[in-house]
Enzyme design. Structure first.
Site, PDB file in Angstrom:
ATOM      1  N   TRP A   1      -0.439   8.458   5.653  1.00  0.00           N
ATOM      2  CA  TRP A   1      -0.592   7.313   6.562  1.00  0.00           C
ATOM      3  C   TRP A   1      -0.114   7.670   7.961  1.00  0.00           C
ATOM      4  O   TRP A   1      -0.733   7.312   8.953  1.00  0.00           O
ATOM      5  CB  TRP A   1       0.130   6.085   6.042  1.00  0.00           C
ATOM      6  CG  TRP A   1      -0.395   5.619   4.714  1.00  0.00           C
ATOM      7  CD1 TRP A   1       0.337   5.397   3.582  1.00  0.00           C
ATOM      8  CD2 TRP A   1      -1.755   5.307   4.371  1.00  0.00           C
ATOM      9  NE1 TRP A   1      -0.490   4.983   2.561  1.00  0.00           N
ATOM     10  CE2 TRP A   1      -1.776   4.925   3.022  1.00  0.00           C
ATOM     11  CE3 TRP A   1      -2.958   5.341   5.070  1.00  0.00           C
ATOM     12  CZ2 TRP A   1      -2.938   4.556   2.350  1.00  0.00           C
ATOM     13  CZ3 TRP A   1      -4.139   4.977   4.415  1.00  0.00           C
ATOM     14  CH2 TRP A   1      -4.118   4.590   3.077  1.00  0.00           C
TER      15      TRP A   1
ATOM     16  N   ASP B   1       5.715   1.870  10.869  1.00  0.00           N
ATOM     17  CA  ASP B   1       4.799   1.322   9.872  1.00  0.00           C
ATOM     18  C   ASP B   1       5.650   1.033   8.635  1.00  0.00           C
ATOM     19  O   ASP B   1       6.087   1.939   7.937  1.00  0.00           O
ATOM     20  CB  ASP B   1       3.702   2.343   9.549  1.00  0.00           C
ATOM     21  CG  ASP B   1       2.785   1.889   8.403  1.00  0.00           C
ATOM     22  OD1 ASP B   1       3.018   0.816   7.823  1.00  0.00           O
ATOM     23  OD2 ASP B   1       1.826   2.631   8.089  1.00  0.00           O
TER      24      ASP B   1
ATOM     25  N   LYS C   1       1.061  -4.786   0.237  1.00  0.00           N
ATOM     26  CA  LYS C   1       1.939  -3.961  -0.571  1.00  0.00           C
ATOM     27  C   LYS C   1       3.064  -4.808  -1.155  1.00  0.00           C
ATOM     28  O   LYS C   1       3.254  -4.860  -2.348  1.00  0.00           O
ATOM     29  CB  LYS C   1       2.526  -2.813   0.260  1.00  0.00           C
ATOM     30  CG  LYS C   1       1.485  -1.940   0.934  1.00  0.00           C
ATOM     31  CD  LYS C   1       0.657  -1.139  -0.062  1.00  0.00           C
ATOM     32  CE  LYS C   1      -0.671  -0.641   0.486  1.00  0.00           C
ATOM     33  NZ  LYS C   1      -0.579   0.324   1.562  1.00  0.00           N
TER      34      LYS C   1
HETATM   35  C1  LIG Z   1      -1.472   1.056   2.415  1.00  0.00           C
HETATM   36  C2  LIG Z   1      -0.865   1.580   3.631  1.00  0.00           C
HETATM   37  C3  LIG Z   1      -1.600   1.725   4.816  1.00  0.00           C
HETATM   38  C4  LIG Z   1      -3.084   1.396   4.902  1.00  0.00           C
HETATM   39  O1  LIG Z   1      -3.280   0.032   4.813  1.00  0.00           O
HETATM   40  P1  LIG Z   1      -4.735  -0.634   5.025  1.00  0.00           P
HETATM   41  O2  LIG Z   1      -4.406  -2.090   4.993  1.00  0.00           O
HETATM   42  O3  LIG Z   1      -5.597  -0.194   3.894  1.00  0.00           O
HETATM   43  O4  LIG Z   1      -5.254  -0.216   6.340  1.00  0.00           O
HETATM   44  C5  LIG Z   1      -0.932   2.195   5.926  1.00  0.00           C
HETATM   45  N1  LIG Z   1       0.374   2.496   5.893  1.00  0.00           N
HETATM   46  C6  LIG Z   1       1.106   2.365   4.776  1.00  0.00           C
HETATM   47  C7  LIG Z   1       2.554   2.720   4.790  1.00  0.00           C
HETATM   48  C8  LIG Z   1       0.510   1.905   3.604  1.00  0.00           C
HETATM   49  O5  LIG Z   1       1.244   1.796   2.488  1.00  0.00           O
END
Ligand SMILES: *Cc1c(COP(=O)(O)O)cnc(C)c1O
Length: 363
Positions: free
Chosen positions: A105, A175, A199
């Site tokens: 990511w 993030d 998540k």
């Molecule tokens: C799942 C995830 C993403 C991607 O998320 P999307 O909503 O599919 O764009 C980005 N960063 C982290 C840490 C994630 O767990």
């Protein structure tokens, strides 16, 4: 419990398990939200009723994380992926940023940002398949960097920053998608936090951005898409256009669930307890082992392997039949991954470890 409401233990990395109480409230309010005679799905986002829902969600979130007044809270769309673009589009002023690449990511964010400026990779753990968090105490931070970027919990690899990088005074962007609301956070250490809620917080489709007001800019480049402009969303209280209204409502219910539980300090204690049950077992097991260096271990995502693809496959087949589902690991790590998000009950972790013990004794 009636059979039609029977549930499995869902270890999915995302979209992921939500609290049963929240789903029950959503069910009860599905046809008639609090006397309105309609579902939240059917409601104008400009109505008084919906305004209360989004305002209260923001208020509860602010209370939960103790967000200072000089930070804006935005409810947006487009997945965490859109934030990979929105962050550089909004925050690059000198056109320089430093990225710490600790997984897929972070890598995707790093690659995307390159469209917008001079983007440096100042640290990485790619040499050992992202199984640890590199030492970030004395990085070569660019003196012109507009921000330093991290992915705080690496969902795929199961690592977590337990010490934030020394950004040498630069703005920190995180993030937090897969650890958001799993523990208390000192928001003042960050310029910007973003999280995709699917998540640990709610249904897919909602992004939460927490951003320090002074970082919002009226003067983005002319080409910058309006929908990526944080300032516009902030000025309109996330109602510039139709927000992901139902998803925000569910997030609001989750915030209330967390408050009732006692807040994020209590949540963290529960998460530590759950993760310890699995890590302790892995550390003593002859068959299964964790894939992450001990001091980088995530409380949320726990990958493990047997060392044999065949045995992994057999385990996943049998554990799934026992009602413990979505344990297959990400293809880049292989093996298994148990995601123990907030809503995973401790009974689920105990059931998993009991199953692993039995499987180990039989194989
Ligand atoms: C799942 C995830 C993403 C991607 O998320 P999307 O909503 O599919 O764009 C980005 N960063 C982290 C840490 C994630 O767990």
């Amino acid at each position: 419990m009636q059979d039609k409401y029977k549930r499995v233990y869902n270890f999915s990395a995302g979209p992921a398990v939500l609290p049963v109480e929240v789903l029950e409230t959503a069910r009860d309010e599905m046809l008639n939200y609090q006397g309105s005679g309609m579902s939240v799905m059917e409601m104008s986002h400009r109505s008084k009723t919906y305004d209360n829902i989004i305002k209260e969600a923001e208020k509860d979130l602010r209370e939960l994380i103790d967000i200072p007044q000089n930070y804006k809270v935005l409810f947006l769309q487009g997945g965490a992926h859109l934030q990979f673009s929105a962050v550089p589009v909004n925050l690059l002023k000198n056109g320089v940023a430093d990225y710490i690449v600790t997984g897929q990511w972070a890598k995707k964010a790093y690659v995307e940002a390159q469209k917008y400026g001079k983007i440096n990779k100042v640290a990485t753990s790619e040499d050992k398949n992202f199984s640890y968090i590199p030492d970030c105490s004395d990085l070569d931070i660019d003196e012109n960097a507009d921000y330093v970027y991290i992915c705080e919990n690496n969902t795929i690899y199961g690592t977590k920053f337990w010490t934030l990088p020394n950004t040498k005074g630069k703005v920190l962007v995180s993030d937090m998608s897969s650890c958001f609301l799993s523990e208390p956070v000192d928001v003042t250490k960050y310029g910007l936090i973003f999280a995709g809620v699917q998540k640990n917080v709610g249904p897919a489709g909602v992004q939460i951005v927490i951003v320090r007001e002074d970082l919002l800019s009226d003067e983005l480049p002319k080409w910058a898409p309006t929908m990526l402009n944080y300032k516009i969303h902030a000025d309109k209280d996330s109602l510039y256009n139709t927000p992901p209204a139902y998803g925000i409502y569910i997030c609001g219910l989750v915030f209330k669930w967390l408050k009732k539980l006692g807040g994020l300090k209590v949540m963290k204690e529960i998460n530590e307890k759950k993760a310890k049950i699995l890590y302790d077992f892995l550390d003593g097991s002859k068959l299964f082992k964790g894939t992450v260096e001990k001091n980088s271990r995530s409380l949320m995502n726990i990958p493990f392997v047997t060392g044999s693809d065949e045995m992994d496959k057999k385990f996943i087949e049998e554990v799934t039949k026992a009602g413990l589902v979505q344990l297959k690991g990400h293809r880049s790590v292989g093996g298994m991954r148990a995601s123990l998000y907030n809503a995973m009950p401790i009974e689920g972790v105990i059931a998993l470890v009991e199953f692993m013990k039995k499987f180990e004794s039989e194989n």
